[in-house]
Design a protein around this motif. Structure first.
Motif, PDB file in Angstrom:
ATOM      1  N   THR A  43     106.576  22.414 157.118  1.00  0.00           N
ATOM      2  CA  THR A  43     107.991  22.775 157.087  1.00  0.00           C
ATOM      3  C   THR A  43     108.812  21.690 156.423  1.00  0.00           C
ATOM      4  OG1 THR A  43     107.748  24.096 159.092  1.00  0.00           O
ATOM      5  CG2 THR A  43     109.966  23.354 158.523  1.00  0.00           C
ATOM      6  N   TRP A  44     108.536  20.433 156.757  1.00  0.00           N
ATOM      7  CA  TRP A  44     109.309  19.336 156.172  1.00  0.00           C
ATOM      8  C   TRP A  44     108.992  19.153 154.689  1.00  0.00           C
ATOM      9  CZ3 TRP A  44     113.354  17.302 158.532  1.00  0.00           C
ATOM     10  CH2 TRP A  44     113.474  17.496 159.908  1.00  0.00           C
ATOM     11  N   ARG A  45     107.774  19.471 154.291  1.00  0.00           N
ATOM     12  CA  ARG A  45     107.455  19.426 152.861  1.00  0.00           C
ATOM     13  C   ARG A  45     108.223  20.510 152.103  1.00  0.00           C
ATOM     14  NH1 ARG A  45     100.870  18.544 152.454  1.00  0.00           N
ATOM     15  NH2 ARG A  45     100.851  16.320 153.049  1.00  0.00           N
ATOM     16  N   GLU A  46     108.276  21.685 152.677  1.00  0.00           N
ATOM     17  CA  GLU A  46     109.030  22.762 152.025  1.00  0.00           C
ATOM     18  C   GLU A  46     110.523  22.429 151.986  1.00  0.00           C
ATOM     19  OE1 GLU A  46     106.069  26.448 153.345  1.00  0.00           O
ATOM     20  OE2 GLU A  46     107.829  25.921 154.542  1.00  0.00           O
ATOM     21  N   PHE A  47     111.024  21.826 153.054  1.00  0.00           N
ATOM     22  CA  PHE A  47     112.422  21.406 153.069  1.00  0.00           C
ATOM     23  C   PHE A  47     112.677  20.360 151.984  1.00  0.00           C
ATOM     24  CE2 PHE A  47     115.815  18.673 155.024  1.00  0.00           C
ATOM     25  CZ  PHE A  47     116.846  19.585 154.862  1.00  0.00           C
ATOM     26  N   GLY A  48     111.755  19.405 151.856  1.00  0.00           N
ATOM     27  CA  GLY A  48     111.890  18.401 150.794  1.00  0.00           C
ATOM     28  C   GLY A  48     111.823  19.016 149.411  1.00  0.00           C
ATOM     29  N   TYR A  49     110.974  20.050 149.258  1.00  0.00           N
ATOM     30  CA  TYR A  49     110.884  20.720 147.958  1.00  0.00           C
ATOM     31  C   TYR A  49     112.219  21.361 147.601  1.00  0.00           C
ATOM     32  CZ  TYR A  49     109.133  23.764 144.265  1.00  0.00           C
ATOM     33  OH  TYR A  49     108.940  24.387 143.057  1.00  0.00           O
ATOM     34  N   VAL A  50     112.855  22.029 148.569  1.00  0.00           N
ATOM     35  CA  VAL A  50     114.142  22.676 148.301  1.00  0.00           C
ATOM     36  C   VAL A  50     115.207  21.633 147.977  1.00  0.00           C
ATOM     37  CG1 VAL A  50     115.972  24.079 149.319  1.00  0.00           C
ATOM     38  CG2 VAL A  50     113.589  24.689 149.691  1.00  0.00           C
ATOM     39  N   LEU A  51     115.215  20.517 148.705  1.00  0.00           N
ATOM     40  CA  LEU A  51     116.212  19.479 148.430  1.00  0.00           C
ATOM     41  C   LEU A  51     116.038  18.900 147.025  1.00  0.00           C
ATOM     42  CD1 LEU A  51     116.386  17.490 151.796  1.00  0.00           C
ATOM     43  CD2 LEU A  51     117.895  19.307 150.976  1.00  0.00           C
ATOM     44  N   LEU A  52     114.790  18.688 146.616  1.00  0.00           N
ATOM     45  CA  LEU A  52     114.546  18.128 145.279  1.00  0.00           C
ATOM     46  C   LEU A  52     114.815  19.142 144.178  1.00  0.00           C
ATOM     47  CD1 LEU A  52     111.278  16.040 145.780  1.00  0.00           C
ATOM     48  CD2 LEU A  52     113.563  15.169 145.269  1.00  0.00           C
ATOM     49  N   SER A  53     114.714  20.426 144.513  1.00  0.00           N
ATOM     50  CA  SER A  53     114.864  21.458 143.478  1.00  0.00           C
ATOM     51  C   SER A  53     116.237  21.413 142.827  1.00  0.00           C
ATOM     52  CB  SER A  53     114.625  22.849 144.078  1.00  0.00           C
ATOM     53  OG  SER A  53     113.274  23.009 144.447  1.00  0.00           O
ATOM     54  N   LEU A  54     117.274  21.101 143.591  1.00  0.00           N
ATOM     55  CA  LEU A  54     118.622  21.115 143.006  1.00  0.00           C
ATOM     56  C   LEU A  54     118.785  20.058 141.924  1.00  0.00           C
ATOM     57  CD1 LEU A  54     121.405  22.362 142.956  1.00  0.00           C
ATOM     58  CD2 LEU A  54     122.095  20.746 144.752  1.00  0.00           C
ATOM     59  N   PRO A  55     118.541  18.747 142.192  1.00  0.00           N
ATOM     60  CA  PRO A  55     118.706  17.780 141.096  1.00  0.00           C
ATOM     61  C   PRO A  55     117.733  18.015 139.945  1.00  0.00           C
ATOM     62  CG  PRO A  55     117.715  16.739 143.028  1.00  0.00           C
ATOM     63  CD  PRO A  55     118.196  18.072 143.465  1.00  0.00           C
ATOM     64  N   VAL A  56     116.495  18.414 140.273  1.00  0.00           N
ATOM     65  CA  VAL A  56     115.525  18.674 139.196  1.00  0.00           C
ATOM     66  C   VAL A  56     115.988  19.847 138.338  1.00  0.00           C
ATOM     67  CG1 VAL A  56     113.177  19.463 138.718  1.00  0.00           C
ATOM     68  CG2 VAL A  56     113.564  17.684 140.420  1.00  0.00           C
ATOM     69  N   SER A  57     116.468  20.910 138.973  1.00  0.00           N
ATOM     70  CA  SER A  57     116.903  22.075 138.205  1.00  0.00           C
ATOM     71  C   SER A  57     118.131  21.772 137.357  1.00  0.00           C
ATOM     72  CB  SER A  57     117.196  23.242 139.152  1.00  0.00           C
ATOM     73  OG  SER A  57     118.290  22.940 139.996  1.00  0.00           O
ATOM     74  N   ILE A  58     119.020  20.888 137.858  1.00  0.00           N
ATOM     75  CA  ILE A  58     120.192  20.508 137.066  1.00  0.00           C
ATOM     76  C   ILE A  58     119.765  19.795 135.795  1.00  0.00           C
ATOM     77  CG2 ILE A  58     122.227  19.016 137.027  1.00  0.00           C
ATOM     78  CD1 ILE A  58     122.602  19.648 139.990  1.00  0.00           C
ATOM     79  N   VAL A  59     118.837  18.834 135.941  1.00  0.00           N
ATOM     80  CA  VAL A  59     118.343  18.109 134.760  1.00  0.00           C
ATOM     81  C   VAL A  59     117.642  19.059 133.798  1.00  0.00           C
ATOM     82  CG1 VAL A  59     116.762  16.308 133.989  1.00  0.00           C
ATOM     83  CG2 VAL A  59     118.154  15.942 136.041  1.00  0.00           C
ATOM     84  N   LEU A  60     116.778  19.907 134.326  1.00  0.00           N
ATOM     85  CA  LEU A  60     116.010  20.814 133.484  1.00  0.00           C
ATOM     86  C   LEU A  60     116.919  21.838 132.805  1.00  0.00           C
ATOM     87  CD1 LEU A  60     113.321  21.807 132.443  1.00  0.00           C
ATOM     88  CD2 LEU A  60     112.941  22.989 134.615  1.00  0.00           C
ATOM     89  N   PHE A  61     117.867  22.379 133.547  1.00  0.00           N
ATOM     90  CA  PHE A  61     118.789  23.367 132.975  1.00  0.00           C
ATOM     91  C   PHE A  61     119.656  22.734 131.897  1.00  0.00           C
ATOM     92  CE2 PHE A  61     122.769  25.772 132.926  1.00  0.00           C
ATOM     93  CZ  PHE A  61     122.306  27.074 132.802  1.00  0.00           C
ATOM     94  N   THR A  62     120.153  21.521 132.174  1.00  0.00           N
ATOM     95  CA  THR A  62     121.001  20.834 131.191  1.00  0.00           C
ATOM     96  C   THR A  62     120.228  20.556 129.909  1.00  0.00           C
ATOM     97  OG1 THR A  62     122.245  19.817 133.010  1.00  0.00           O
ATOM     98  CG2 THR A  62     122.473  18.835 130.814  1.00  0.00           C
ATOM     99  N   TRP A  63     118.996  20.045 130.062  1.00  0.00           N
ATOM    100  CA  TRP A  63     118.175  19.769 128.883  1.00  0.00           C
ATOM    101  C   TRP A  63     117.930  21.048 128.080  1.00  0.00           C
ATOM    102  CZ3 TRP A  63     115.693  16.422 125.715  1.00  0.00           C
ATOM    103  CH2 TRP A  63     114.625  16.905 124.977  1.00  0.00           C
ATOM    104  N   THR A  64     117.563  22.112 128.778  1.00  0.00           N
ATOM    105  CA  THR A  64     117.190  23.340 128.084  1.00  0.00           C
ATOM    106  C   THR A  64     118.379  23.951 127.358  1.00  0.00           C
ATOM    107  OG1 THR A  64     115.486  23.750 129.752  1.00  0.00           O
ATOM    108  CG2 THR A  64     116.157  25.611 128.388  1.00  0.00           C
TER     109      THR A  64
END
Length: 453
Positions: A43-64
């Protein structure tokens, strides 16, 4: 026999025997899964994945968006091609990072997509390979789709997680309001005339219970959200179904080639060590008999009689070898007669039942025959069984074969046994081999083959 299993038997049978043997998952825990979920590592790994998804997606979306828009705008000049190729290459790199993140936090092992294949060396060939690769565009699509999903999942997860734990722990910190805020507790409602505070023991208890419900439900919501993330990663960042199928066919082709080479070596060895050696001895015996014919006719006759026995033995070995290559009865009369012939040579009494609407393709028919032949040989050599059975039927578009015995069991498809080779041969034609053989028996082997009329 065919109607007893139903049309869906072939597709669903394997899952019951491919599960990990032993104690069921979670049987060692006293608490039910619903109460354990908030404290599990998963559960905590999945929670960490969701938390990291936002900054990672911002960087990836901006680059793309930035690089693809720039490259598309510059396509009127030649500069747009390298910029767009660099944008897609960057998306492929981010895709590799996302697969690694999903592997580490979600336990989702997604294979890398097909590599770039430039026909010629050089920058132009590399750019052409990047732009023509479907995986590059799927990685770009992932960057565009994952950003809004990451915002949604981050918002839902953080809101529910914070609400659940804060309300659950409200009895521990509600004293902050009368001590520092000048009010009785957490304000539930308020206007200029009336205010409602959660400040008495009953309201505090109800608040904690509501927080407990949110705390217990949130891990399952997060799990559902990360399941969607897993589908995105697997569908857009992994190999395409077509390329995966190509890789599978290449592997199956290698298995078929290796199997054919092994069969040729076996036939050559059997001919060299069996019939050929007997024929050489026969030629020598006949030569000696010819020399003794005038001097000692009785001895020559004895040698000719022995040579006659050698001829019979050699013919029998050649018949067995020809039957092992492809029996004539299979070509002439089909699986029913051929399998009955094989069963009659087994050291264990075998009942054979074949219920087919027609004859499958010769290649499938041959593989089915040799599968049953190999399994019956294993029963004769290793099972110590008192009886066995062979059942063949067709369900939907699958040819199903079941070979069962009441022997000692313990058959294992792993470990490089003959069953492993048989499973590889079936896999080469999109077949499946499932072995259910506990220690002490009985043993049941199911083989599935595609039905090709």
């Amino acid at each position: 026999m065919a109607t007893g299993y139903g049309s869906g038997y072939g597709q669903g049978f394997g899952s019951g025997y491919e599960r990990e043997q032993g104690r069921p998952a979670g049987s060692g825990h006293r608490l039910p899964a619903g109460l354990r979920a908030p404290f599990e590592v998963r559960t905590w790994r999945e929670f960490g994945y969701v938390l990291l998804s936002l900054p990672v997606s911002i960087v990836l979306f901006t680059w793309t968006v930035t690089t693809v828009s720039l490259g598309a705008g510059l396509l009127v000049t030649f500069l747009g091609v390298p910029v767009l190729a660099a944008a897609l290459a960057g998306c492929r790199g981010f895709g590799a990072l996302e697969r690694a993140r999903a592997r580490g936090l979600l336990g989702l092992d997604v294979a890398a997509p097909e590599p770039l294949r430039a026909r010629k060396p050089g920058a132009l060939a590399w750019m052409g390979a990047v732009l023509k690769s479907g995986a590059s565009w799927r990685n770009m699509l992932y960057a565009l789709v994952q950003f809004p999903w990451a915002v949604f999942s981050f918002t839902v997860t953080v809101t529910l997680w914070a609400m659940g734990w804060s309300l659950l722990s409200y009895p521990l910190w509600f004293w902050v309001f009368p001590a520092y805020a000048g009010q009785g507790g957490l304000q539930l409602y308020g206007d200029e005339h009336h205010s409602v505070y959660l400040d008495n023991p009953f309201e505090i208890t109800v608040t904690a219970l509501v927080g407990l419900v949110f705390t217990l439900v949130t891990p399952w919501i997060v799990r559902a959200l990360t399941t969607v993330d897993g589908l995105l990663v697997r569908g857009l960042l992994g190999p395409s179904p077509l390329s995966a199928r190509v890789v599978e066919l290449e592997s199956d082709r290698g298995v078929v080639v290796d199997t054919a080479a092994a069969d040729l070596r076996r036939i050559e060895r059997d001919l060299h060590d069996g019939a050929q050696a007997r024929l050489v001895n026969l030629a020598m015996d006949l030569g000696l008999a010819k020399e003794k014919l005038r001097e000692d006719p009785r001895a020559a006759a004895q040698m000719v009689e022995e040579a006659h026995g050698e001829v019979k033995t050699a013919l029998q070995e050649l018949r067995d070898l020809a039957r092992g290559i492809h029996p004539a009865v299979l070509t002439d009369r089909g699986l029913d007669a051929a399998l009955s012939s094989v069963a009659s040579r087994c050291t264990v009494p075998v009942t054979v039942e074949v219920d087919l609407p027609g004859r499958p393709a010769p290649a499938i028919e041959g593989i089915a025959y040799f599968t049953v032949s190999e399994l019956l040989q294993n029963i004769s050599k290793h099972s110590r069984a008192r009886s066995a059975s062979v059942d063949v039927w067709c369900a939907e578009d699958r040819l199903l074969i079941q070979v069962a015995d009441d022997g000692v069991g313990g058959a294992d498809v792993s470990g490089g046994s003959g069953l492993a080779g048989l499973a590889g041969r079936l896999d080469a034609v999109d077949g499946v081999l499932v072995v259910d053989s506990p220690e002490g028996g009985p043993t049941r082997v199911i083989a599935e083959l595609p039905w090709r009329a």
